[in-house]
Scaffold this motif. Structure first.
Motif, mmCIF file in Angstrom:
data_model
loop_
_atom_site.group_PDB
_atom_site.id
_atom_site.type_symbol
_atom_site.label_atom_id
_atom_site.label_comp_id
_atom_site.label_asym_id
_atom_site.label_seq_id
_atom_site.Cartn_x
_atom_site.Cartn_y
_atom_site.Cartn_z
ATOM 1 N N VAL A 220 0.811 -1.223 0.001
ATOM 2 C CA VAL A 220 -0.224 -0.079 0.069
ATOM 3 C C VAL A 220 1.020 1.175 -0.037
ATOM 4 N N LEU A 221 1.960 1.267 0.886
ATOM 5 C CA LEU A 221 2.932 2.376 0.844
ATOM 6 C C LEU A 221 3.662 2.719 -0.532
ATOM 7 N N GLU A 222 3.872 1.542 -1.179
ATOM 8 C CA GLU A 222 4.603 1.688 -2.616
ATOM 9 C C GLU A 222 3.790 2.220 -3.452
ATOM 10 N N ILE A 223 2.270 1.937 -3.416
ATOM 11 C CA ILE A 223 1.463 2.286 -4.512
ATOM 12 C C ILE A 223 1.135 3.855 -3.836
ATOM 13 N N LEU A 224 0.822 4.169 -2.967
ATOM 14 C CA LEU A 224 0.608 5.411 -2.457
ATOM 15 C C LEU A 224 1.653 6.630 -2.615
ATOM 16 N N MET A 225 2.863 6.140 -2.601
ATOM 17 C CA MET A 225 3.859 7.133 -2.877
ATOM 18 C C MET A 225 4.076 6.992 -4.405
ATOM 19 N N ARG A 226 3.352 6.693 -5.274
ATOM 20 C CA ARG A 226 3.496 6.701 -6.688
ATOM 21 C C ARG A 226 2.283 7.621 -7.185
ATOM 22 N N LEU A 227 1.536 8.091 -6.164
ATOM 23 C CA LEU A 227 0.426 8.966 -6.675
ATOM 24 C C LEU A 227 0.669 10.334 -6.664
ATOM 25 N N PRO A 228 0.002 11.152 -7.317
ATOM 26 C CA PRO A 228 -0.019 12.676 -7.080
ATOM 27 C C PRO A 228 -0.476 12.880 -6.211
ATOM 28 N N THR A 229 -0.496 14.263 -5.434
ATOM 29 C CA THR A 229 -0.855 14.695 -4.276
ATOM 30 C C THR A 229 -2.394 14.745 -4.338
ATOM 31 N N GLN A 230 -3.015 15.090 -5.523
ATOM 32 C CA GLN A 230 -4.390 15.439 -5.496
ATOM 33 C C GLN A 230 -5.210 13.986 -5.310
ATOM 34 N N SER A 231 -4.582 12.628 -5.880
ATOM 35 C CA SER A 231 -4.950 11.444 -5.710
ATOM 36 C C SER A 231 -5.000 11.018 -4.141
ATOM 37 N N LEU A 232 -3.962 11.338 -3.506
ATOM 38 C CA LEU A 232 -3.953 11.015 -2.175
ATOM 39 C C LEU A 232 -4.843 11.711 -1.583
ATOM 40 N N MET A 233 -5.243 12.937 -1.644
ATOM 41 C CA MET A 233 -6.324 13.585 -0.919
ATOM 42 C C MET A 233 -7.623 13.047 -0.923
ATOM 43 N N ARG A 234 -7.723 12.322 -2.456
ATOM 44 C CA ARG A 234 -9.199 11.634 -2.522
ATOM 45 C C ARG A 234 -9.242 10.279 -1.881
ATOM 46 N N PHE A 235 -7.801 9.638 -1.843
ATOM 47 C CA PHE A 235 -7.857 8.110 -1.429
ATOM 48 C C PHE A 235 -8.133 8.035 0.132
ATOM 49 N N LYS A 236 -7.737 9.265 0.836
ATOM 50 C CA LYS A 236 -7.966 9.340 2.170
ATOM 51 C C LYS A 236 -9.269 8.970 2.613
ATOM 52 N N CYS A 237 -10.398 8.952 1.680
ATOM 53 C CA CYS A 237 -11.677 8.765 1.959
ATOM 54 C C CYS A 237 -11.885 7.075 1.805
ATOM 55 N N VAL A 238 -10.962 6.189 1.425
ATOM 56 C CA VAL A 238 -11.063 4.974 1.262
ATOM 57 C C VAL A 238 -11.510 4.243 2.592
ATOM 58 N N SER A 239 -10.909 4.595 3.661
ATOM 59 C CA SER A 239 -11.142 3.935 4.982
ATOM 60 C C SER A 239 -10.466 4.817 6.144
ATOM 61 N N LYS A 240 -10.800 4.523 7.369
ATOM 62 C CA LYS A 240 -10.050 5.306 8.423
ATOM 63 C C LYS A 240 -8.634 4.820 8.241
ATOM 64 N N HIS A 241 -8.294 3.607 8.060
ATOM 65 C CA HIS A 241 -7.003 3.110 8.167
ATOM 66 C C HIS A 241 -6.262 4.102 7.124
ATOM 67 N N TRP A 242 -6.650 4.054 5.894
ATOM 68 C CA TRP A 242 -6.084 4.791 4.623
ATOM 69 C C TRP A 242 -5.813 6.236 5.084
ATOM 70 N N SER A 243 -6.753 6.855 5.779
ATOM 71 C CA SER A 243 -6.678 8.175 6.177
ATOM 72 C C SER A 243 -5.696 8.569 7.180
ATOM 73 N N SER A 244 -5.657 7.523 8.145
ATOM 74 C CA SER A 244 -4.399 7.712 9.181
ATOM 75 C C SER A 244 -3.008 7.571 8.502
ATOM 76 N N LEU A 245 -3.077 6.521 7.674
ATOM 77 C CA LEU A 245 -1.905 6.295 7.131
ATOM 78 C C LEU A 245 -1.345 7.265 6.305
ATOM 79 N N ILE A 246 -2.223 7.886 5.301
ATOM 80 C CA ILE A 246 -1.758 8.966 4.398
ATOM 81 C C ILE A 246 -1.268 10.305 5.474
#
Length: 439
Positions: free
Chosen positions: A57-83
């Protein structure tokens, strides 16, 4: 990958303990029975799988642009806390390949109208113009003296410091207004306060953001008479508050230069005036919260009657050293001086005089310019002090003594080109543009 596994080991071990303690409910026919937790080897295997998934998950998230990271924080509480975790933000900052910094422009007109714009950097294929690609303005933002450091913007509005997080989007946009400072300086009869100046810095050791505030007061006539100044620091953390800085014995009361810029990072620096004739560089260490006063050679402006009023000079970094770009005569004679601090302990400065090529003199003739920063490769960014026509900036290559003009296209039509405005410009690496304020 191995380093991140070690950093996540403690979290995985705690999850393993939870797996062993929590019983599982399984369905057997029409009834539910409580079954014991899996044995130790099975628990370890499960935690290893979870850790591998976390790494992936970390490897995938690190390859994403900033705007996508801000959208993906809504996937779950775990992803939000991780991001939004400090670990991930630091990992993103130290691992992602640095790109050409983005420019951020703040326009302020006489009526108080403010907008903040994101600007693309000049591409190798086209160096004649840059394009506004985002309007980041939100109610309550914009302001004077835009400072940027490691993902956060700082500006002043109504004598208060505001922190803006440009990586947040939509309803999650973060704009933090800090409480006003209760200054210990009391204005006497005939005295007035100067503009309160705020600077933001970052301590990489403790991974902490801090704001530095300078408040100065003096008599208007003669200028800078009865000058007094004080300094405050604010740590951006839960329960943070303004704390007064205790100056050293050799401290000199001073007023920050009204047109000078600051350099931010682990050390905040700005130009200041203890009186009308002597200039200094003020250096504030973010970690130790200690201030150093560095005298500037008087030969910088030998022909100016009141240098504090007429001198046009700005603080820059040149080859990793403190430098002053003196450009008072750039508009009239096409010349500028570069003063570099070679030895801080001995206060030794070197001087280099630059003379524009005749074919480029028209770019600066009779135009009052101000330094807006430097690029990654050391070019000085200049802009008109006031803009009321086309928006543009100048890139001055101090190594090759070459000057070029870059137009800024795409400024919103709601901002008429005939409107007089004040222009603040700063830059930020793409890898620095992701952070989350813990409020």
């Amino acid at each position: 990958m191995k380093r991140r596994r070690r950093d996540l080991k403690q979290a995985a071990e705690s999850e393993q303990e939870e797996c062993q303690r929590i019983p599982q409910v399984v369905s057997l026919g029409d009834s539910d029975q409580i079954q014991p937790s899996p044995n130790k080897k099975e628990g370890e295997h499960i935690c290893e799988l979870l850790q591998d998934m976390q790494d992936l998950v970390l490897e995938i998230l690190m390859r994403l642009p900033t705007q996508s990271l801000m959208r993906f924080k809504c996937v779950s509480k775990h992803w939000s806390s991780l991001i939004f975790s400090r670990y991930f933000c630091n990992l993103l900052f130290t691992t992602v390949t640095r790109q050409q910094p983005r420019l951020y422009m703040c326009l302020v007109d006489d009526g108080g109208h403010r907008i903040l714009l994101s600007i693309s950097s000049p591409s190798p294929d086209n160096t004649c113009y840059v394009v506004v690609d985002q309007d980041l303005s939100i109610p309550g933002m914009g302001g004077f003296f835009l400072n940027i450091v490691r993902g956060l913007m700082c500006f002043s509005r109504s004598k208060k410091a505001c922190i803006y997080n440009p990586s947040t989007q939509g309803r999650t946009k973060q704009l933090l207004t800090l409480p006003a400072i209760k200054s210990d300086i009391v204005a006497q009869q005939g005295q007035k306060k100067h503009l309160t100046r705020y600077y933001i810095g970052h301590d990489p050791v403790s991974d902490q953001y801090k704001l530095v505030c300078t408040v100065a007061i003096s008599s208007p006539l003669p200028r800078l008479a009865n000058l007094k100044s004080e300094h405050w620091v604010f740590a951006l953390e839960a329960g943070g508050s303004w704390k007064k800085v205790v100056p050293l014995e050799n401290y000199r009361h001073h007023a920050p230069s009204p047109l000078g810029r600051s350099t931010s990072g682990s050390v905040v620096r700005y130009m200041a005036w203890p009186d009308n004739y002597n200039c200094v560089v003020v250096s504030f260490d973010i970690r130790s919260e200690q201030m150093t006063i560095i005298p500037v050679p008087g030969e910088i402006a030998p022909h100016e009657h009141v240098p504090a009023v007429t001198m046009r000079a700005d603080l820059i970094e040149y080859g990793g050293k403190i430098a002053i770009f003196y450009h008072t005569y750039l508009k009239d004679k096409g010349s500028a001086d570069l003063w570099v601090l070679e030895d801080i302990g001995k206060n030794e400065w070197s001087k280099k005089t630059l003379v524009l090529q005749p074919c480029q003199r028209h770019l600066v003739k009779d135009i009052e310019l101000i330094v807006k920063g430097t690029t990654q490769d050391g070019k000085v960014i200049l802009a008109p002090l006031e803009m009321h026509s086309r928006f543009y900036i100048l890139y001055y290559d101090l190594q090759s003594n070459d000057l070029r003009k870059v137009e800024i296209k795409g400024v919103p039509r709601l901002w008429p080109t005939h409107k007089e405005c004040y222009f603040y410009l700063n830059s930020m690496d793409e890898s620095e543009s992701f952070i989350y304020l813990e409020t």
